[in-house]
Scaffold this motif. Structure first.
Motif, PDB file in Angstrom:
ATOM      1  N   ASN A  99      44.270  33.650  18.623  1.00  0.00           N
ATOM      2  CA  ASN A  99      44.368  32.516  17.833  1.00  0.00           C
ATOM      3  C   ASN A  99      45.712  32.250  17.365  1.00  0.00           C
ATOM      4  OD1 ASN A  99      41.489  32.273  17.846  1.00  0.00           O
ATOM      5  ND2 ASN A  99      41.125  33.753  16.221  1.00  0.00           N
ATOM      6  N   ALA A 100      46.520  33.468  17.373  1.00  0.00           N
ATOM      7  CA  ALA A 100      47.773  33.119  16.769  1.00  0.00           C
ATOM      8  C   ALA A 100      48.608  32.247  17.752  1.00  0.00           C
ATOM      9  CB  ALA A 100      48.382  34.394  16.597  1.00  0.00           C
ATOM     10  N   LYS A 101      48.326  32.256  19.045  1.00  0.00           N
ATOM     11  CA  LYS A 101      49.007  31.371  20.028  1.00  0.00           C
ATOM     12  C   LYS A 101      48.324  30.235  20.513  1.00  0.00           C
ATOM     13  CE  LYS A 101      51.371  35.325  22.140  1.00  0.00           C
ATOM     14  NZ  LYS A 101      51.461  36.308  23.311  1.00  0.00           N
ATOM     15  N   ASN A 102      47.114  30.080  19.886  1.00  0.00           N
ATOM     16  CA  ASN A 102      46.178  29.114  20.124  1.00  0.00           C
ATOM     17  C   ASN A 102      46.076  28.736  21.825  1.00  0.00           C
ATOM     18  OD1 ASN A 102      45.583  28.015  17.811  1.00  0.00           O
ATOM     19  ND2 ASN A 102      47.204  26.353  17.776  1.00  0.00           N
ATOM     20  N   THR A 103      45.940  30.251  22.262  1.00  0.00           N
ATOM     21  CA  THR A 103      45.798  30.214  23.803  1.00  0.00           C
ATOM     22  C   THR A 103      44.334  30.552  24.087  1.00  0.00           C
ATOM     23  OG1 THR A 103      48.149  30.799  24.056  1.00  0.00           O
ATOM     24  CG2 THR A 103      46.734  31.323  25.931  1.00  0.00           C
ATOM     25  N   VAL A 104      43.815  30.394  25.242  1.00  0.00           N
ATOM     26  CA  VAL A 104      42.418  30.930  25.631  1.00  0.00           C
ATOM     27  C   VAL A 104      42.776  31.255  27.149  1.00  0.00           C
ATOM     28  CG1 VAL A 104      41.749  28.516  26.428  1.00  0.00           C
ATOM     29  CG2 VAL A 104      40.108  30.378  26.089  1.00  0.00           C
ATOM     30  N   TYR A 105      42.024  32.285  27.614  1.00  0.00           N
ATOM     31  CA  TYR A 105      42.086  32.805  28.606  1.00  0.00           C
ATOM     32  C   TYR A 105      40.804  32.896  29.479  1.00  0.00           C
ATOM     33  CZ  TYR A 105      46.564  34.638  26.638  1.00  0.00           C
ATOM     34  OH  TYR A 105      47.599  34.726  25.773  1.00  0.00           O
ATOM     35  N   LEU A 106      40.886  33.005  30.934  1.00  0.00           N
ATOM     36  CA  LEU A 106      39.769  33.293  31.613  1.00  0.00           C
ATOM     37  C   LEU A 106      40.253  34.253  32.629  1.00  0.00           C
ATOM     38  CD1 LEU A 106      36.839  32.259  32.159  1.00  0.00           C
ATOM     39  CD2 LEU A 106      37.530  30.782  33.923  1.00  0.00           C
ATOM     40  N   GLN A 107      39.667  35.459  32.339  1.00  0.00           N
ATOM     41  CA  GLN A 107      39.807  36.485  33.683  1.00  0.00           C
ATOM     42  C   GLN A 107      38.750  36.336  34.752  1.00  0.00           C
ATOM     43  OE1 GLN A 107      42.250  38.805  34.181  1.00  0.00           O
ATOM     44  NE2 GLN A 107      41.229  39.117  35.933  1.00  0.00           N
ATOM     45  N   MET A 108      38.990  36.130  35.884  1.00  0.00           N
ATOM     46  CA  MET A 108      37.857  35.719  37.079  1.00  0.00           C
ATOM     47  C   MET A 108      38.015  37.103  38.049  1.00  0.00           C
ATOM     48  SD  MET A 108      38.489  31.900  37.442  1.00  0.00           S
ATOM     49  CE  MET A 108      40.271  32.156  38.075  1.00  0.00           C
ATOM     50  N   ASN A 109      37.152  37.872  38.092  1.00  0.00           N
ATOM     51  CA  ASN A 109      37.087  39.196  39.060  1.00  0.00           C
ATOM     52  C   ASN A 109      35.857  38.606  40.094  1.00  0.00           C
ATOM     53  OD1 ASN A 109      38.903  40.374  37.525  1.00  0.00           O
ATOM     54  ND2 ASN A 109      37.579  41.290  35.972  1.00  0.00           N
ATOM     55  N   SER A 110      35.994  39.420  41.288  1.00  0.00           N
ATOM     56  CA  SER A 110      34.868  39.257  42.093  1.00  0.00           C
ATOM     57  C   SER A 110      34.661  37.979  42.608  1.00  0.00           C
ATOM     58  CB  SER A 110      33.369  39.778  41.614  1.00  0.00           C
ATOM     59  OG  SER A 110      33.642  41.258  41.315  1.00  0.00           O
ATOM     60  N   LEU A 111      35.767  37.038  42.753  1.00  0.00           N
ATOM     61  CA  LEU A 111      35.758  35.869  43.125  1.00  0.00           C
ATOM     62  C   LEU A 111      34.904  35.572  44.250  1.00  0.00           C
ATOM     63  CD1 LEU A 111      39.169  34.898  41.899  1.00  0.00           C
ATOM     64  CD2 LEU A 111      37.058  33.557  41.074  1.00  0.00           C
ATOM     65  N   LYS A 112      34.156  34.434  44.458  1.00  0.00           N
ATOM     66  CA  LYS A 112      33.495  33.958  45.610  1.00  0.00           C
ATOM     67  C   LYS A 112      33.964  32.703  46.069  1.00  0.00           C
ATOM     68  CE  LYS A 112      29.306  36.132  43.769  1.00  0.00           C
ATOM     69  NZ  LYS A 112      27.910  35.956  43.179  1.00  0.00           N
ATOM     70  N   PRO A 113      33.715  32.372  47.168  1.00  0.00           N
ATOM     71  CA  PRO A 113      34.005  31.091  47.623  1.00  0.00           C
ATOM     72  C   PRO A 113      33.596  29.767  47.132  1.00  0.00           C
ATOM     73  CG  PRO A 113      33.740  32.454  49.531  1.00  0.00           C
ATOM     74  CD  PRO A 113      33.190  33.134  48.317  1.00  0.00           C
ATOM     75  N   GLU A 114      32.302  29.977  46.366  1.00  0.00           N
ATOM     76  CA  GLU A 114      31.732  28.816  45.629  1.00  0.00           C
ATOM     77  C   GLU A 114      32.493  28.858  44.145  1.00  0.00           C
ATOM     78  OE1 GLU A 114      30.267  31.709  47.108  1.00  0.00           O
ATOM     79  OE2 GLU A 114      28.519  32.326  46.079  1.00  0.00           O
ATOM     80  N   ASP A 115      33.423  29.591  44.063  1.00  0.00           N
ATOM     81  CA  ASP A 115      34.150  29.488  42.623  1.00  0.00           C
ATOM     82  C   ASP A 115      35.224  28.497  42.965  1.00  0.00           C
ATOM     83  OD1 ASP A 115      33.750  32.854  42.052  1.00  0.00           O
ATOM     84  OD2 ASP A 115      32.689  31.302  41.145  1.00  0.00           O
ATOM     85  N   THR A 116      35.560  27.921  44.045  1.00  0.00           N
ATOM     86  CA  THR A 116      36.602  27.021  44.429  1.00  0.00           C
ATOM     87  C   THR A 116      36.232  25.893  43.602  1.00  0.00           C
ATOM     88  OG1 THR A 116      37.132  28.227  46.670  1.00  0.00           O
ATOM     89  CG2 THR A 116      37.920  25.683  46.040  1.00  0.00           C
ATOM     90  N   ALA A 117      37.347  25.459  42.980  1.00  0.00           N
ATOM     91  CA  ALA A 117      37.479  24.217  42.081  1.00  0.00           C
ATOM     92  C   ALA A 117      38.592  24.161  41.424  1.00  0.00           C
ATOM     93  CB  ALA A 117      36.124  24.222  41.014  1.00  0.00           C
ATOM     94  N   VAL A 118      38.363  22.962  40.708  1.00  0.00           N
ATOM     95  CA  VAL A 118      39.605  22.725  39.672  1.00  0.00           C
ATOM     96  C   VAL A 118      39.052  23.131  38.336  1.00  0.00           C
ATOM     97  CG1 VAL A 118      41.137  21.022  38.588  1.00  0.00           C
ATOM     98  CG2 VAL A 118      40.535  20.676  40.930  1.00  0.00           C
ATOM     99  N   TYR A 119      39.751  23.844  37.564  1.00  0.00           N
ATOM    100  CA  TYR A 119      39.317  24.565  36.401  1.00  0.00           C
ATOM    101  C   TYR A 119      40.109  23.817  35.306  1.00  0.00           C
ATOM    102  CZ  TYR A 119      36.967  28.183  38.799  1.00  0.00           C
ATOM    103  OH  TYR A 119      35.928  28.924  39.368  1.00  0.00           O
ATOM    104  N   TYR A 120      39.474  23.376  34.338  1.00  0.00           N
ATOM    105  CA  TYR A 120      39.941  22.410  33.291  1.00  0.00           C
ATOM    106  C   TYR A 120      39.818  23.238  32.005  1.00  0.00           C
ATOM    107  CZ  TYR A 120      39.864  18.412  36.518  1.00  0.00           C
ATOM    108  OH  TYR A 120      40.025  17.759  37.453  1.00  0.00           O
ATOM    109  N   CYS A 121      40.813  23.410  31.098  1.00  0.00           N
ATOM    110  CA  CYS A 121      40.671  23.807  29.801  1.00  0.00           C
ATOM    111  C   CYS A 121      40.233  22.762  28.895  1.00  0.00           C
ATOM    112  CB  CYS A 121      42.009  24.319  29.136  1.00  0.00           C
ATOM    113  SG  CYS A 121      42.293  24.988  27.561  1.00  0.00           S
TER     114      CYS A 121
END
Length: 116
Positions: free
Chosen positions: A73-95
């Protein structure tokens, strides 16, 4: 004016990990929700994960147990930790950020490619 700057995308092998970041700057005084969406070629944009203030965290079924969303909250930042990635996770990711007055802001998108 509000700007969202995303980083952390790239190419990773199946089973690998990536961490996405999205920093918001500008005239944001209060945020109702911060989240990540993705859009694969030929598909509609879909929710990946979001944090809603005073409500909680939601994940798409397809990423539960593999992805973790967090917020500074202090940095107005959001994170997404992605583990065990699969080919079907391929995409453009938008915040996406929803401000307290209901305004919605989108990042420019960052490409995530999962391939051997």
């Amino acid at each position: 004016q509000v700007q969202l700057v995303e980083s952390g995308g790239g190419l990773v092998q199946p089973g690998g990990s990536l961490r996405l970041s999205c920093a918001a700057s500008g005239s944001i005084f209060s945020i109702n929700a911060m989240g990540w969406y993705r859009q694969a070629p030929g598909k509609e944009r879909e929710l990946v994960a979001r944090i809603r203030t005073r409500v909680g965290i939601d994940y798409a079924d397809s990423v539960k147990g593999r992805f973790t969303i967090s917020r500074d909250n202090a940095k107005n930042t959001v994170y997404l930790q992605m583990n065990s990635l699969k080919p079907e996770d391929t995409a453009v990711y938008y915040c996406r950020i929803v401000a307290a007055l209901g305004s919605i802001y989108w990042g420019q998108g960052t490409q995530v490619t999962v391939s051997s």
